[in-house]
Design an enzyme around this catalytic site. Sequence first.
Site, PDB file in Angstrom:
ATOM      1  N   GLY A 178     -14.684  35.642   5.379  1.00 33.55           N
ATOM      2  CA  GLY A 178     -14.032  34.365   5.668  1.00 33.55           C
ATOM      3  C   GLY A 178     -14.490  33.226   4.778  1.00 33.55           C
ATOM      4  N   LYS A 196     -13.167  17.558  -4.949  1.00 30.00           N
ATOM      5  CA  LYS A 196     -14.382  16.930  -4.425  1.00 30.00           C
ATOM      6  C   LYS A 196     -15.010  16.017  -5.476  1.00 30.00           C
ATOM      7  CE  LYS A 196     -15.194  20.874  -1.389  1.00 30.00           C
ATOM      8  NZ  LYS A 196     -15.772  22.234  -1.314  1.00 30.00           N
TER       9      LYS A 196
END
Lengths: 398, 398
Positions: A178, A196
């Site tokens: 995940g 970012k």
Amino acid sequence: MSKKLNIGLFGFGVVGQGLYDIIKTKHLNLEIIKFVIKDATKERSLPQHLFSTDKNSILQNPEINTVVELINDSDAAFEIVSAAIKAGKNVVSANKKMIAQHLAELIDLLHQYGTSLLYEGAVCGSIPIIRNLEEYYDNELLYSISGIFNGSSNYILSKGFNDGLDYASALKQAQDLGFAETDPTMDVDGFDAKFKLVIAAYHAYGIVVKPEEVFNLGIANLAVQDIQYAKEKDLKIKLVPFAKKLNDKQVCMYVLPRFINRNELLYNVDYEYNGVIVQAAFADQQFFYGKGAGGHPTGSAVLSDITALRYDYHYEYKKAAETDHLQFTNDVELTVYLRYNQEELVDALQFEHVAERFYSESFKFITGKIKLINLIAQEHRISADKAFIAVTNPVSPR
Amino acid sequence: MSKKLNIGLFGFGVVGQGLYDIIKTKHLNLEIIKFVIKDATKERSLPQHLFSTDKNSILQNPEINTVVELINDSDAAFEIVSAAIKAGKNVVSANKKMIAQHLAELIDLLHQYGTSLLYEGAVCGSIPIIRNLEEYYDNELLYSISGIFNGSSNYILSKGFNDGLDYASALKQAQDLGFAETDPTMDVDGFDAKFKLVIAAYHAYGIVVKPEEVFNLGIANLAVQDIQYAKEKDLKIKLVPFAKKLNDKQVCMYVLPRFINRNELLYNVDYEYNGVIVQAAFADQQFFYGKGAGGHPTGSAVLSDITALRYDYHYEYKKAAETDHLQFTNDVELTVYLRYNQEELVDALQFEHVAERFYSESFKFITGKIKLINLIAQEHRISADKAFIAVTNPVSPR
């Protein structure tokens, strides 16, 4: 003292659930009174009446003073966030893509409507880098910001370097755990890190740069030869977003793989961890390290933003107010390692200076100085060649 | 927007000068209008009329709304800071000893007079740990805080481990470079780190602990055998202040040398650098790294506090407000390495469990589990024996 927050939450995925887990252990003078989700049929751990698929059940609810946006779709997120700002609600978002792409519009909206938008969870999960840039380095001359901003690609690289996995197996494992999406492009090609970086650079330098202006090249072409080359020199390869103030007028930014030696702070930032290095004139080198993703680390960042809203905290964007007309530029030279297949690529990239060349049946590389604009111009050729590039010196001395 | 600050500065030493250097490069809506110094005869780089030896030229000057206290003498500092608070002035201090020793009184004064006292520069120089504990981890359950809080002792240890210097030579070098005082007791015996720990623990846990209740043992007895022992195991020795929430009711704290392995974040915190590890329930492990001392790094922290006062920023001490009656305790067991001379010391320390013993003509050690209260009770004996103690496991599992 603090204002009671009635929260409308968009999205109840990993971060939303993480946030909820944290909130329920606390007495914080806040309450999530409505969850808007996409899939009404999904089994939920909370009473059904709290959920809705209608965004207006939050946006037009006068009881709700705070909107928390934790959905994946960045276009839908922008619609929600801008509507919430216009409705006079304070907003917390962790959507780096949406914020990076709409930075100028969002800031205009915030000025116009006088509300607050906080997004610490969007940049490096649990690491409070935005808050620190905003509150603590607000008067500092910052030379550069760099680091490891993407946990998925870093996980793959760490698996390659520390555990000997090839790229495909490491990616598969990251997906199984995940840490990486089914379509890993955003992570492994450096888009996520770039979003970012663009957000952080606004707080550090006060300049709004469109993500599409910033070059990003990722690790998808990483081969065993690259890992071997690095290991022989006791180096690791990390995917490093980099912003640097070149002089009084210019800031450069890019995301590229970089060789990191054992003495560098980023060397031990492995797996899903993130690290941010701030190089400042007076504070000198500062380093922040923590978990870059996951429900609880990101949830904890989102909660810090939420609780700050109880005191009507808002970013002041002081650097933007004080900016002395800084411009973004791609006009820099880097020293790079290029592992390639076709000589045409080397010709097209027009190295300014060649330091080393190596040829064997299975492995060709060249190191030397190159203009960033040439990398940008030849991006498709680099990709078609399945070449791998890593920086050895981020900005050549002038 | 921001309020104009008229500053009175006490002390114009390394940090004061560093602060002044930074301020003069900026347009910050603040001005130092008076310097109070001890030695009126010393040549100064600024006009003579700005200087005074009379503290009331700041404290009783109604023009001055902000006092910055950067002197060494902690008793005089407390007098100045408390008088300034009572005069309704906001205060910035970098005096860890004064703040740690007078924490309860200072907080009472702040409540009573409604002024703000900020002291980021007092704890780990440039690292914004107090601000982050206060603003960002204010809702986090913090398991522990540890790190390297003292640059002088860390410099000596790094010289020993990285450059092969013995304790006396490393100390001499640190003194020559200005990293250690002529009387290095505060640094090498862990007092300085303890003062910082006590302050950080108040922001992390909301408990006021008197410095004299907290055990500190330093590195003054470090011998080549200890370095050799560590190196053979690929470990370093660091002086580590440590605060841990043991359960819902108790927090333990102490400062002791500790063995650090290559995979730990503190391993690469060398020389004058500091590092702080915050272990949090949701944000998980967070690490802050930067320069712990020096005029510019500490000056930059002091300036961040000063500029925050333009917006009347004050600590809210939220953990203290929410504290669920946490108590400080020394009732813990540690696993330690003890290198000693006289068997009587080992007997007196009453090890709970012995893991290893080693004897040779020049070197005797024992490792095992021991009660912290026994270390405290035998402190003078440890000192007299010239024994060296380092923690191998900070708190035994319960």
